[in-house]
Design a protein around this motif. Structure first.
Motif, PDB file in Angstrom:
ATOM      1  N   ILE A  68       0.842  -1.199   0.000  1.00  0.00           N
ATOM      2  CA  ILE A  68       0.000   0.000   0.000  1.00  0.00           C
ATOM      3  C   ILE A  68       0.878   1.250   0.000  1.00  0.00           C
ATOM      4  N   ARG A 112       1.152   4.134  -2.938  1.00  0.00           N
ATOM      5  CA  ARG A 112       1.099   5.578  -2.707  1.00  0.00           C
ATOM      6  C   ARG A 112       2.340   6.272  -3.270  1.00  0.00           C
ATOM      7  N   HIS A 164      -6.428  10.457 -10.504  1.00  0.00           N
ATOM      8  CA  HIS A 164      -7.617   9.620 -10.674  1.00  0.00           C
ATOM      9  C   HIS A 164      -7.596   8.944 -12.042  1.00  0.00           C
ATOM     10  N   SER A 191      -4.268   5.991 -10.803  1.00  0.00           N
ATOM     11  CA  SER A 191      -4.906   5.076  -9.854  1.00  0.00           C
ATOM     12  C   SER A 191      -5.036   3.666 -10.422  1.00  0.00           C
ATOM     13  N   MET A 226      -2.875   0.271  -9.237  1.00  0.00           N
ATOM     14  CA  MET A 226      -3.571  -0.953  -8.854  1.00  0.00           C
ATOM     15  C   MET A 226      -3.052  -2.145  -9.665  1.00  0.00           C
ATOM     16  N   GLY A 232      -9.719   6.074  -8.088  1.00  0.00           N
ATOM     17  CA  GLY A 232      -9.305   6.904  -6.964  1.00  0.00           C
ATOM     18  C   GLY A 232     -10.367   7.137  -5.911  1.00  0.00           C
ATOM     19  N   THR A 234     -14.515   3.650 -10.222  1.00  0.00           N
ATOM     20  CA  THR A 234     -15.087   3.863  -8.896  1.00  0.00           C
ATOM     21  C   THR A 234     -16.159   4.935  -8.910  1.00  0.00           C
ATOM     22  N   MET A 261      -8.570   7.610  -2.363  1.00  0.00           N
ATOM     23  CA  MET A 261      -8.471   6.156  -2.538  1.00  0.00           C
ATOM     24  C   MET A 261      -9.044   5.416  -1.330  1.00  0.00           C
ATOM     25  N   TYR A 295      -9.237   1.458  -1.828  1.00  0.00           N
ATOM     26  CA  TYR A 295      -8.145   0.837  -2.582  1.00  0.00           C
ATOM     27  C   TYR A 295      -7.944  -0.621  -2.181  1.00  0.00           C
ATOM     28  N   GLN A 296      -7.781  -0.876  -0.897  1.00  0.00           N
ATOM     29  CA  GLN A 296      -7.525  -2.239  -0.432  1.00  0.00           C
ATOM     30  C   GLN A 296      -8.694  -3.162  -0.738  1.00  0.00           C
TER      31      GLN A 296
END
Length: 426
Positions: A23, A27, A261, A265, A269, A330, A390, A409, A412-413
């Motif tokens: 993570i 970032r 975004h 993003s 990923m 994002g 998203t 975000m 994100y996880q």
């Protein structure tokens, strides 16, 4: 037993730490891709090429293998760029690009001083005579509001537009929205400037503009898709994961569009997923199907990178079990949307089932086909394809405010885990 339990705890702690580190890696990668170093990852100042080289090094540093012996796929594009002078002054006051004004992506360059003149067919008969007789100075640009008047005075409005475009070489549009920019593969023979109405003096005739804009149409500009893979138990059938790394680029030398975004993003990923599955594979846990990863260029210029790939694939498209395209990830506090879901209901419903079971996201919504990202030409070639983006509060898009430090975000996880679970269940 104590030693055994201790080893299990240490293993679990190591795994959690590894994911937390990923993570942080995501970032850090986001911040790098959105930095001024890559000039908005566009086609001015070699920003896209610099970003491509950086990502290629990341791919190699993560020990990811090329896709069928190739990491890069070069292709030519034509693109209009703004990488030189970008100065607009109103009555001596300098305006800020992408805040106070925009230049339409098809515009050519313009150098000159102009005077704005309000055009109202009901009021200024002498001005109309000058327009009809083609005697209006080229230094005068007519500004007008077509609301409620265009149909009645259509011929005069067309004459006014022709003067602006052909004689003056520039047209000015007044707007309350001057923050959304895009890219064009063409260049028109005049310049269109969109100026924030708050920067225009109420009496339009009192405004004088000094403009210096460089534009360059680049022909046969070479850009590249990035290709890599993780080998699965079944080597010749693939789950394909894609994103695009290119963005808008610059307006001049100093103003750039970070593109957090859209689509740092999605790129982040994809890199994170590739890193995870490569590590798992190296530890003896190969995915059932092989994983192919492509990070496209040319998306912002009309899906050119993905279109090129579908015409020049490095392995048969029929070997793709499912394509999952990641673009604009994002946000996510309101869930994700699956484009093409109505065309691929079994695959979509499997994502929904996983999400309902694990409670990752508020919802995984569905919609039909749309030519709005890199999945499109694969879909047109008969490949099963879903495109995830998203939904949520974060709305920055194609502007200078879409920055790495601003993008939340929030899911994100959860999105990572949803995709990971799907791949591991195949």
């Amino acid at each position: 037993m104590t030693k055994f339990l201790l080893s299990i705890v240490m293993l679990l702690t190591s795994f959690v730490s590894m994911r937390a580190q990923d993570i942080r890696y995501a970032r850090n990668l986001m911040e790098k891709l959105c930095s001024k170093e890559f000039y908005g990852r566009g086609y001015s100042l070699n920003g896209g090429r610099l970003a491509c080289n950086f990502l290629l090094n990341e791919i190699k540093n993560n020990n990811l293998k090329p896709l069928y012996n190739t990491y890069t796929q070069d292709f030519p594009i034509t693109v209009n760029t703004f990488e030189g002078e970008m100065t607009v002054k109103i009555n001596g006051s300098t305006l800020k690009p992408a805040e106070d004004y925009l230049v339409t992506p098809v515009s050519k360059g313009f150098y000159g001083n102009i005077v704005l003149k309000e055009f109202n067919p009901r009021k200024n008969k002498n001005l109309i005579k000058k327009i009809k007789n083609n005697k209006l100075s080229k230094d005068i640009v007519l500004v007008y509001d077509t609301t409620g008047l265009y149909n009645q005075y259509k011929e005069l409005f067309i004459l006014a537009q022709n003067h602006n475009q052909k004689t003056a070489g520039i047209e000015i549009k007044i707007s309350d929205r001057t923050t959304g920019q895009s890219i064009s593969c063409k260049q028109q023979n005049f310049t269109t400037l969109i100026v924030n109405k708050n920067k225009i003096v109420n009496n339009i005739d009192k405004n004088q503009l000094e403009i210096k804009i460089d534009a360059k149409l680049k022909n046969d500009y070479i850009t590249s898709n990035l290709l890599f893979s993780v080998e699965g138990e079944i080597k010749d059938t693939f789950l394909l994961l894609t994103a695009h790394y290119d963005h808008i680029g610059t307006l001049g030398k100093d103003t750039y569009f970070p593109g957090a975004h859209d689509n740092a993003s999605g790129t982040v990923m994809l890199m994170d997923l590739a890193k995870y599955f490569n590590l798992m594979s190296n530890n003896g846990n190969k995915p059932h199907y092989s994983l192919a990863f492509i990070i496209f260029s040319g998306e912002e210029t009309g899906l050119l990178g993905s279109h090129f790939y579908t015409r020049h694939p490095v392995f048969p498209l029929s070997q793709i079990k499912l394509m999952l395209n990641l673009d604009m990830l994002g946000s996510g506090d309101e869930g994700i949307m699956a484009v093409n879901a109505t065309e691929n209901l079994p695959e979509y419903e499997k994502f929904v089932k996983i999400n309902n079971s694990k409670k990752y996201l508020p919802k995984v919504d569905k919609r039909g086909p749309a030519a709005n990202s890199d999945h499109y030409f694969f879909y047109k070639k008969g490949v099963k394809a879903l495109y995830f983006y998203t939904m949520g509060q974060y709305k920055e898009y194609h502007n200078i405010y879409d920055k790495a430090e601003k993008i939340p975000m929030p899911a994100y996880q959860e999105i990572f885990n949803l995709i990971k679970d799907y791949i591991e269940s195949e």
